[in-house]
Design an enzyme around this catalytic site. Structure first.
Site, mmCIF file in Angstrom:
data_model
loop_
_atom_site.group_PDB
_atom_site.id
_atom_site.type_symbol
_atom_site.label_atom_id
_atom_site.label_comp_id
_atom_site.label_asym_id
_atom_site.label_seq_id
_atom_site.Cartn_x
_atom_site.Cartn_y
_atom_site.Cartn_z
ATOM 1 N N CYS A 12 0.817 -1.209 0.000
ATOM 2 C CA CYS A 12 0.000 0.000 0.000
ATOM 3 C C CYS A 12 0.853 1.263 0.000
ATOM 4 O O CYS A 12 0.543 2.230 -0.650
ATOM 5 C CB CYS A 12 -0.847 0.038 1.261
ATOM 6 N N HIS B 236 18.199 0.930 5.590
ATOM 7 C CA HIS B 236 16.839 1.174 5.113
ATOM 8 C C HIS B 236 16.016 -0.115 5.138
ATOM 9 O O HIS B 236 14.907 -0.144 5.646
ATOM 10 C CB HIS B 236 16.877 1.759 3.706
#
Lengths: 429, 269
Positions: free
Chosen positions: A52, A101
Site C-alpha cells: 500500500c 533502510h
C-alpha cells in the site's frame, strides 16, 4: 563484492503522495515486475516489494548508473510522471544506507504507522516471490534473512510491536470520534484483502455488531465473513448495503474508482443522513475524493489516516529510538560479513580456523606424551601444518579459479558455509 | 453587591473551565464545576433578594432579564450534568453565561415600577418559562457550535485543539437534540402562558406586537428544525447550523426587538 553494490530504489508514503504511488501499483500482472527487472542489464540480484505504502526494488549491481536509470524507468513506466520529475519522488540508498533502510522497513520503523505488523509479512512474501523465481542470490538471500531476524529482534527487545498501531487502529480512533460508541454499528468491507481483515478485527474488538463483506469473488468474501460471523454479498449489492452500514472499508485492487459522489448522494437521503465513515485503504484509491464534500460523509484515505496516528506518536518515539540503535548495530554486522565475503579474508579465515584447531589438538595430544624430545615435537607440529596445507590446498584453488562474479559469490558463500566461517561471528552475537 | 459576587463567581468558573480546556486535568474540571455551582447558588440568592427589593418578580428590567437568562442557563447546564457527561461542554456554556452576566452587569440595575395592568400571577410564570427555554436553547447553541468545530476538523483532516478535546459527533448531535427537545416545549409553553397573560392584561390573546411576532418566528424555526429532523433526518451539520440560527433568533427576540422595534413589550428595558 563491495558494499556499495547493494542498492534500494523506490517510493514510499514519505516521498510520494498517494496520487503518484497509485500510478505505480502493479496489480494487473504480478509477473511483470520480475520479467522486466530480469531484463535490466547489470541487475544481478533483486527483490521487488510492492505494498500500500511503498514500491521498492532492492538489488545488487556492479555497474550502477545504467541499471538505476532502467529501474526508474521500469517503476514509472505506467505513470504520467515526466522523467525529469521522477527524482522528486524516489529515494536511492546505497551500501550501508541501503542495508539500514531495509532493516528499518522490515522492523516497521519506516512504516506510515511505526510498529505496524503487516510490513514484515509483506516483505517475507516479496522475498519468497523473488527467491522462487531465482531473482535473489547470495547477498540478498543473506541480507533479507538478516532483515527478518533483525525485525524479530526489535520486536522482542523493544516495545514497538506492543504499541503497534496500524492504519486500522487510526480508523478506529476516528470512528469513535464520529460515532462515539461503536457498539451496534455495522461495517462493510469492500475487497477481502489482508488490510480489510485487519481493520475489521480492530473494529470488531471495539464492539462493532455486524461485519458484511463484499468482494468480486464471492468465495473469498464468504471465507472472510465466516471469521467474523458476518455475511457475504456480491459487489453488485454494494449500493443497497450502503444504506444499512455505518462504516465502509474499501481495499479492492480495482484500477479505478468504485464509488463516486453521485452514487452516494441519493444513498445519504435513504440513510436519513446518518453519518457514514468511508475508509479507503486501497492504492490506487477506490473512493472518489469528492465524497468528503457530502454532508455527514467522512472519507479518509491512507495518507489522511497517518495524521490521526501522528497524535499519539510521541509515546512510541522512545521505543523507536532503541530500535534504531539495534538497526545500526546489525548494519555494522552485515557490513563486516560483506567485507569477509572477499577472497583474501575468506582464505585467511580458513587458515586461521584450521590453525586454531591444529594448535588446540596439538596442545591436547602433547600434554599426554611426556617422553617426547624437542625434535619429536617439532616434527609433529610440522606434520600437522602440512596436513592442514594439503587439505586446504584444493578448496583454496577452487576459490581462486572462478572468473565470473556471480560464481565467485556463490563459491565464497559455499566455502564459508562448509567451513563454518560465519558461525563464530554468530556465536559472538 | 450580591450580584457582583455572583458575577465574580461566574468569571472564576469560566476561567477555570478555560484552564481545564487547555490542560485537560480532571481536578481542574471538578474545581470549575464547584465554582459554577457556587456562583449559581449565589445568583439564586441574588434573584430572591431582588424579588423582595422590587416587591414583584424581578423580570421586568433588562438587567434582571439577562441576569435570569444567565441563571437559567447555569441551572440548565448543571441539571444536564446529572444525566450526561459531555466533554468540555462546560467551557463553552460558561463562556456564554459569563458573556450574559457581563451584559447584565453593564445595564442599569434600578428597579422599575410595574404598571398595575401587568401585576399578575402570569408574570413570573410566563417570563420565567420563556427565559428558561432560552437557557436550554442557549445550550443547544453551544452544542451546535461544538459540533461545527469538531466536524470541521474531521472534514479538513487537520487535527488541532478541538479534535481530542471535543466529544464525538454523535454525542454532540444527541446533545443538540436533547437541548432542543427540552427547550422547544418550554418555548411553546412560554408563548402560550404569554398569550393568557396578554388576554388578562390587554384583553386579547395575540397582538402581533414585534416581540410576539418574533417569538413566533423563533418558534417556527425550531418547530421546522425538529420536524425535519424526525421526518427527513436533518441531522449533523445542518441541525447544528439551525441550532445556531435558532439561538440568534432567540437573541433577536430578546434584544433586537426591544431596542429596534418598539411594541407593548417595550417596558422591558
Amino acid at each position: 563484492m563491495s558494499v556499495d553494490s547493494i542498492l534500494v530504489l523506490g517510493v514510499n508514503h514519505k516521498t510520494a503522495p498517494v496520487e503518484v504511488r497509485e500510478q505505480l501499483a502493479f496489480t494487473s500482472d504480478p509477473e511483470r515486475p520480475f520479467r522486466k527487472l530480469r531484463e535490466i542489464p547489470g541487475c544481478s540480484e533483486f527483490c521487488f516489494l510492492s505494498t500500500c505504502n511503498r514500491v521498492e526494488v532492492i538489488f545488487t549491481s556492479p555497474h550502477q548508473m545504467e541499471t538505476i536509470r532502467s529501474i526508474k524507468k521500469f517503476l514509472f513506466a505506467t505513470s504520467n510522471i515526466k522523467e525529469d520529475d521522477i527524482d522528486n519522488f524516489i529515494y536511492l540508498h546505497r551500501g550501508a544506507d541501503a542495508i539500514t533502510h531495509l532493516y528499518r522497513v522490515a522492523a516497521s520503523l519506516d512504516s506510515m504507522v511505526v510498529g505496524e505488523p503487516q510490513i514484515l509479512g509483506q516483505l517475507k512474501d516479496a522475498y519468497r516471490n523473488s527467491a522462487d523465481r531465482e531473482c535473489t542470490g547470495v547477498i540478498l538471500n543473506r541480507l533479507l534473512h538478516k532483515a527478518f531476524s533483525v525485525a524479530k529482534r526489535i520486536r522482542t527487545e523493544t516495545n514497538i510491536g506492543s504499541s503497534a498501531v496500524s492504519i486500522s487502529y487510526a480508523a478506529v480512533e476516528l470512528a469513535k470520534k464520529i460515532f462515539g460508541n461503536l457498539e451496534g454499528k455495522k461495517v462493510l468491507l469492500v475487497g477481502a484483502g489482508e488490510m480489510a481483515e485487519l481493520a475489521a478485527e480492530h473494529l470488531v474488538n471495539q464492539g462493532i455488531s455486524e461485519v458484511i463483506v463484499a468482494n468480486r469473488t464471492l468465495e473469498r468474501a464468504v471465507n472472510l465473513a465466516k471469521r467474523f460471523n458476518g455475511k457475504a454479498v456480491g459487489l453488485a449489492e454494494l449500493h443497497a448495503q450502503m444504506e444499512l452500514v455505518d462504516i465502509l472499508v474499501s481495499s479492492t485492487g480495482a484500477s479505478g474508482l468504485i464509488l463516486h459522489q453521485e452514487d452516494v448522494k441519493p444513498i445519504m437521503k435513504q440513510r436519513k443522513n446518518r453519518p457514514l465513515f468511508l475508509i479507503d485503504i486501497a492504492v490506487p484509491r477506490d473512493l472518489d475524493p469528492k465524497l468528503n464534500d457530502l454532508d455527514n460523509v467522512y472519507l479518509y484515505d491512507v495518507d489522511d489516516l497517518s495524521q490521526v496516528v501522528e497524535v499519539n506518536k510521541a509515546e512510541r518515539e522512545q521505543e523507536a529510538l532503541r530500535a534504531e540503535r539495534i538497526v545500526t548495530e546489525e548494519t555494522l554486522k552485515f557490513l563486516q560479513w560483506i567485507e569477509d565475503m572477499q577472497l583474501t579474508p575468506t582464505i585467511a579465515a580458513m587458515r586461521r580456523k584450521a590453525d586454531t584447531i591444529a594448535q588446540a589438538e596439538l596442545a591436547k595430544t602433547l600434554s599426554h606424551c611426556s617422553n617426547l624430545t624437542a625434535r619429536d615435537i617439532k616434527s609433529i607440529e610440522k606434520m600437522a601444518g602440512s596436513i592442514l596445507n594439503k587439505i586446504l590446498h584444493d578448496p583454496i584453488l577452487f576459490l581462486k579459479e572462478g572468473h565470473n562474479h556471480e560464481d565467485k559469490q556463490l563459491k565464497l558463500d559455499f566455502t564459508r558455509k562448509i567451513f563454518g566461517l560465519d558461525l563464530e561471528h554468530e556465536k559472538e552475537e | 453587591m450580591l450580584f457582583s459576587l455572583s458575577l465574580i463567581g461566574y468569571y472564576l468558573s469560566t476561567t477555570t473551565y478555560i484552564i481545564f480546556f487547555v490542560t485537560q486535568k480532571n481536578k481542574i474540571r471538578s474545581a470549575a464545576r464547584c465554582l459554577l455551582f457556587g456562583a449559581g447558588v449565589l445568583h439564586t440568592v441574588t434573584i430572591i433578594s431582588r424579588y423582595f427589593l422590587a416587591g414583584h418578580t424581578p423580570l421586568t428590567t433588562h438587567h434582571d432579564t439577562v441576569s435570569f437568562f444567565a441563571w437559567s442557563m447555569t441551572w440548565a447546564f448543571l441539571s444536564f450534568r446529572w444525566r450526561y457527561q459531555v466533554k468540555n461542554f462546560g467551557t463553552f456554556v460558561s463562556l456564554v453565561i459569563a458573556a450574559l452576566m457581563t451584559i447584565a452587569a453593564l445595564s442599569s440595575q434600578t428597579i422599575a415600577e410595574l404598571p398595575p395592568a401587568l401585576q399578575s400571577a402570569w408574570l413570573p410564570v410566563h417570563a420565567s418559562i420563556a427565559i428558561i427555554a432560552d437557557g436550554f436553547l442557549g445550550m443547544g447553541f453551544c452544542s451546535g457550535l461544538m459540533y461545527l468545530l469538531q466536524e470541521r476538523e474531521l472534514k479538513k483532516k487537520r487535527f488541532g485543539v478541538f479534535y481530542s478535546r471535543l466529544p464525538s459527533l454523535d454525542a454532540l448531535d444527541n446533545l443538540i437534540q436533547h437541548c432542543l427537545t427540552v427547550g422547544f416545549p418550554l418555548l411553546t409553553l412560554g408563548i402560550i402562558t404569554g398569550s393568557f397573560w396578554a388576554k388578562q392584561a390587554w384583553g386579547a390573546y395575540w397582538h402581533w406586537d414585534p416581540k410576539e411576532t418574533w417569538s413566533l418566528i423563533t418558534w417556527f424555526l425550531y418547530a421546522a428544525m425538529l420536524h425535519q429532523r424526525f421526518i427527513a433526518g436533518w441531522r449533523g451539520k445542518r441541525a447544528a447550523i439551525l441550532a445556531i440560527i435558532g439561538f440568534i433568533a432567540v437573541l433577536f427576540t430578546l434584544w433586537g426587538v426591544t431596542f429596534l422595534l418598539p411594541g407593548v413589550h417595550s417596558y422591558v428595558r
